[in-house]
Scaffold this motif. Structure first.
Motif, PDB file in Angstrom:
ATOM      1  N   SER A 135       0.822  -1.202   0.000  1.00 48.76           N
ATOM      2  CA  SER A 135       0.000   0.000   0.000  1.00 48.76           C
ATOM      3  C   SER A 135       0.862   1.260   0.000  1.00 48.76           C
ATOM      4  N   SER A 136       0.379   2.276  -0.699  1.00 44.51           N
ATOM      5  CA  SER A 136       1.064   3.569  -0.679  1.00 44.51           C
ATOM      6  C   SER A 136       0.648   4.412   0.517  1.00 44.51           C
ATOM      7  N   ALA A 137      -0.411   4.006   1.221  1.00 47.33           N
ATOM      8  CA  ALA A 137      -0.953   4.812   2.316  1.00 47.33           C
ATOM      9  C   ALA A 137       0.071   5.088   3.420  1.00 47.33           C
ATOM     10  N   PRO A 138       0.849   4.092   3.881  1.00 47.16           N
ATOM     11  CA  PRO A 138       1.819   4.390   4.941  1.00 47.16           C
ATOM     12  C   PRO A 138       2.871   5.419   4.524  1.00 47.16           C
ATOM     13  N   VAL A 139       3.285   5.383   3.267  1.00 46.95           N
ATOM     14  CA  VAL A 139       4.271   6.349   2.788  1.00 46.95           C
ATOM     15  C   VAL A 139       3.648   7.742   2.725  1.00 46.95           C
ATOM     16  N   MET A 140       2.438   7.819   2.171  1.00 50.47           N
ATOM     17  CA  MET A 140       1.768   9.105   2.057  1.00 50.47           C
ATOM     18  C   MET A 140       1.476   9.700   3.431  1.00 50.47           C
ATOM     19  N   ALA A 141       1.192   8.834   4.407  1.00 47.66           N
ATOM     20  CA  ALA A 141       0.821   9.313   5.732  1.00 47.66           C
ATOM     21  C   ALA A 141       1.961  10.060   6.418  1.00 47.66           C
ATOM     22  N   ARG A 142       3.201   9.728   6.066  1.00 45.48           N
ATOM     23  CA  ARG A 142       4.324  10.375   6.744  1.00 45.48           C
ATOM     24  C   ARG A 142       5.229  11.142   5.793  1.00 45.48           C
ATOM     25  N   ALA A 143       4.811  11.307   4.539  1.00 38.96           N
ATOM     26  CA  ALA A 143       5.667  11.962   3.548  1.00 38.96           C
ATOM     27  C   ALA A 143       5.833  13.446   3.850  1.00 38.96           C
ATOM     28  N   ALA A 144       7.053  13.927   3.679  1.00 37.40           N
ATOM     29  CA  ALA A 144       7.329  15.358   3.779  1.00 37.40           C
ATOM     30  C   ALA A 144       7.016  16.050   2.461  1.00 37.40           C
ATOM     31  N   GLY A 145       6.940  15.269   1.389  1.00 38.54           N
ATOM     32  CA  GLY A 145       6.632  15.838   0.091  1.00 38.54           C
ATOM     33  C   GLY A 145       6.630  14.770  -0.983  1.00 38.54           C
ATOM     34  N   VAL A 146       6.006  15.085  -2.113  1.00 38.25           N
ATOM     35  CA  VAL A 146       5.904  14.174  -3.250  1.00 38.25           C
ATOM     36  C   VAL A 146       6.440  14.888  -4.484  1.00 38.25           C
ATOM     37  N   VAL A 147       7.312  14.208  -5.211  1.00 38.96           N
ATOM     38  CA  VAL A 147       7.802  14.705  -6.497  1.00 38.96           C
ATOM     39  C   VAL A 147       7.216  13.816  -7.578  1.00 38.96           C
ATOM     40  N   THR A 148       6.654  14.419  -8.607  1.00 38.89           N
ATOM     41  CA  THR A 148       6.011  13.643  -9.661  1.00 38.89           C
ATOM     42  C   THR A 148       6.189  14.328 -11.001  1.00 38.89           C
ATOM     43  N   VAL A 149       6.074  13.548 -12.064  1.00 38.85           N
ATOM     44  CA  VAL A 149       6.017  14.153 -13.391  1.00 38.85           C
ATOM     45  C   VAL A 149       4.638  14.774 -13.564  1.00 38.85           C
ATOM     46  N   ASN A 150       3.595  13.967 -13.527  1.00 40.74           N
ATOM     47  CA  ASN A 150       2.219  14.459 -13.560  1.00 40.74           C
ATOM     48  C   ASN A 150       1.236  13.367 -13.139  1.00 40.74           C
ATOM     49  N   SER A 151       1.655  12.511 -12.223  1.00 44.57           N
ATOM     50  CA  SER A 151       0.826  11.387 -11.783  1.00 44.57           C
ATOM     51  C   SER A 151      -0.396  11.857 -10.999  1.00 44.57           C
ATOM     52  N   THR A 152      -1.458  11.036 -11.031  1.00 40.06           N
ATOM     53  CA  THR A 152      -2.618  11.333 -10.188  1.00 40.06           C
ATOM     54  C   THR A 152      -2.260  11.235  -8.711  1.00 40.06           C
ATOM     55  N   MET A 153      -1.145  10.564  -8.381  1.00 42.65           N
ATOM     56  CA  MET A 153      -0.699  10.540  -6.996  1.00 42.65           C
ATOM     57  C   MET A 153      -0.261  11.928  -6.544  1.00 42.65           C
ATOM     58  N   GLY A 154       0.136  12.776  -7.464  1.00 39.60           N
ATOM     59  CA  GLY A 154       0.428  14.160  -7.117  1.00 39.60           C
ATOM     60  C   GLY A 154      -0.816  14.877  -6.657  1.00 39.60           C
ATOM     61  N   LEU A 155      -1.917  14.668  -7.384  1.00 35.71           N
ATOM     62  CA  LEU A 155      -3.187  15.262  -6.976  1.00 35.71           C
ATOM     63  C   LEU A 155      -3.651  14.676  -5.645  1.00 35.71           C
ATOM     64  N   GLU A 156      -3.464  13.371  -5.470  1.00 31.52           N
ATOM     65  CA  GLU A 156      -3.815  12.738  -4.199  1.00 31.52           C
ATOM     66  C   GLU A 156      -3.030  13.361  -3.049  1.00 31.52           C
ATOM     67  N   ALA A 157      -1.749  13.632  -3.279  1.00 34.55           N
ATOM     68  CA  ALA A 157      -0.927  14.259  -2.245  1.00 34.55           C
ATOM     69  C   ALA A 157      -1.452  15.649  -1.894  1.00 34.55           C
ATOM     70  N   ILE A 158      -1.797  16.418  -2.914  1.00 34.50           N
ATOM     71  CA  ILE A 158      -2.309  17.767  -2.686  1.00 34.50           C
ATOM     72  C   ILE A 158      -3.602  17.723  -1.871  1.00 34.50           C
ATOM     73  N   LEU A 159      -4.485  16.787  -2.202  1.00 33.00           N
ATOM     74  CA  LEU A 159      -5.751  16.676  -1.471  1.00 33.00           C
ATOM     75  C   LEU A 159      -5.520  16.289  -0.015  1.00 33.00           C
ATOM     76  N   LYS A 160      -4.382  15.655   0.265  1.00 27.86           N
ATOM     77  CA  LYS A 160      -4.030  15.306   1.645  1.00 27.86           C
ATOM     78  C   LYS A 160      -3.256  16.417   2.336  1.00 27.86           C
ATOM     79  N   GLY A 161      -3.031  17.522   1.627  1.00 26.52           N
ATOM     80  CA  GLY A 161      -2.305  18.642   2.210  1.00 26.52           C
ATOM     81  C   GLY A 161      -0.804  18.513   2.154  1.00 26.52           C
TER      82      GLY A 161
END
Length: 328
Positions: A222-248
């Protein structure tokens, strides 16, 4: 049309743009930017050619309101795989005979693609063990954690709206930047796309970068544990970038994305992002999510129990007058 990146789609869109105001409106559908259980519906282009950024700016960032709710329609990888195999088997058996001038758009043909998946299946026990070790390393890390989610190298979001470089080059550039500019106690997690066929051997490329224990390659889990403690996300243009933004979460975008807007992504150079990631503005995030739900998504899916729901909602949306056209 399903997506806008394939050569036939791009030729069609170019022809329509050449007609100016006399052109009929092209409708594009895809898996939703917001997931699960939502289908994207937009006009004239998606990703780097989407109308969404200009339309959102023109709207004055409206206040958050009711939009299309997502639904967790039951998914099935077996059903997805069966449909894919049936489609390609028909093409292999009769495609050249019935449509001799058709040119495939995929970088990997079905035989090579399936060979990769067979290899992944045979390596499943080893991959699960490696994913468990990666998850343990991430959980045990005490410094800041940054996530770089890999996309599919042949995805048109990379090929048409990325940086103009192959994904392997982008990956190396991100890792080199992290090594040179990230805090010494930071950890970079490179996460493989769940639908990657394994032929690129991303894990090997990560190991050969020379970052040692400063980088973790994650294939599965699962990506959830990483997202839960991430200091930031770097992406080309993945929907995971939008997911990160929605999580603040702070997000740095390398390519062209619908959400690469002031107040949503961390602007500036990648080198500065590692030490000073900037979180998105919460009010603007809420407004953008509501805008996407209300004007560009309908509930449903392309297969399984959500297909009929999706078809009905798409029909209702296409019966409405097309939205205003903005320059991409």
């Amino acid at each position: 049309m399903l997506g806008d990146g394939r050569p036939y789609h791009r030729m069609t869109l170019d022809l329509l743009r050449g007609l100016g105001t006399q052109a009929p409106t092209p409708w594009i559908v895809e898996h939703g930017y917001l997931r699960p259980g939502l289908i994207l519906v937009e006009t004239w282009g998606m990703g780097g050619m989407s109308q969404i950024p200009a339309a959102f700016r023109a709207s004055g960032a409206p206040a958050a309101g009711q939009g299309a709710p997502g639904a967790a329609f039951p998914g099935s990888f077996a059903r997805y795989a069966a449909l894919d195999v049936g489609y390609h088997l028909a093409n292999l058996c009769a495609g050249r005979l019935l449509y001799p001038h058709y040119r495939p758009y995929a970088e990997d043909g079905p035989i090579r693609e399936y060979a990769g998946w067979i290899g992944k299946g045979l390596a499943l026990p080893r991959r699960r063990a490696a994913a468990a070790r990666a998850a343990a390393r991430i959980a045990a890390h005490r410094g800041p954690v940054f996530l770089f989610p890999l996309q599919l190298a042949g995805d048109y979001q990379i090929r048409n709206y990325g940086t103009g470089e192959p994904l392997s080059v982008i990956l190396r550039r991100v890792m080199d930047s992290f090594a040179a500019h990230a805090p010494s106690d930071a950890l970079l997690v490179v996460r493989q796309h769940p639908l990657d066929n394994g032929l690129a051997h991303w894990g090997r490329q990560v190991e050969q970068a020379g970052l040692g224990d400063r980088v973790v390659f994650q294939d599965g889990g699962s990506s959830a544990p990483v997202m839960a403690r991430a200091a930031g996300v770097v992406t080309v243009n993945s929907t995971m970038g939008l997911e990160a933004i929605l999580k603040g979460l702070p997000c740095h975008v390398l390519g062209r994305a619908i959400y690469a807007l002031p107040g949503l992504v961390s602007e500036g150079a990648l080198e500065a992002f590692w030490s000073a990631p900037r979180a998105p503005d919460s009010d603007r995030v809420k407004a953008f999510e509501a805008f996407l739900r209300r004007d560009y998504h309908v509930p449903g899916s392309f297969d399984g129990p959500g297909a009929l729901v999706g078809a009905e909602n798409l029909a209702d949306r296409l019966a409405l007058p097309p939205p205003p056209r903005f320059p991409a």
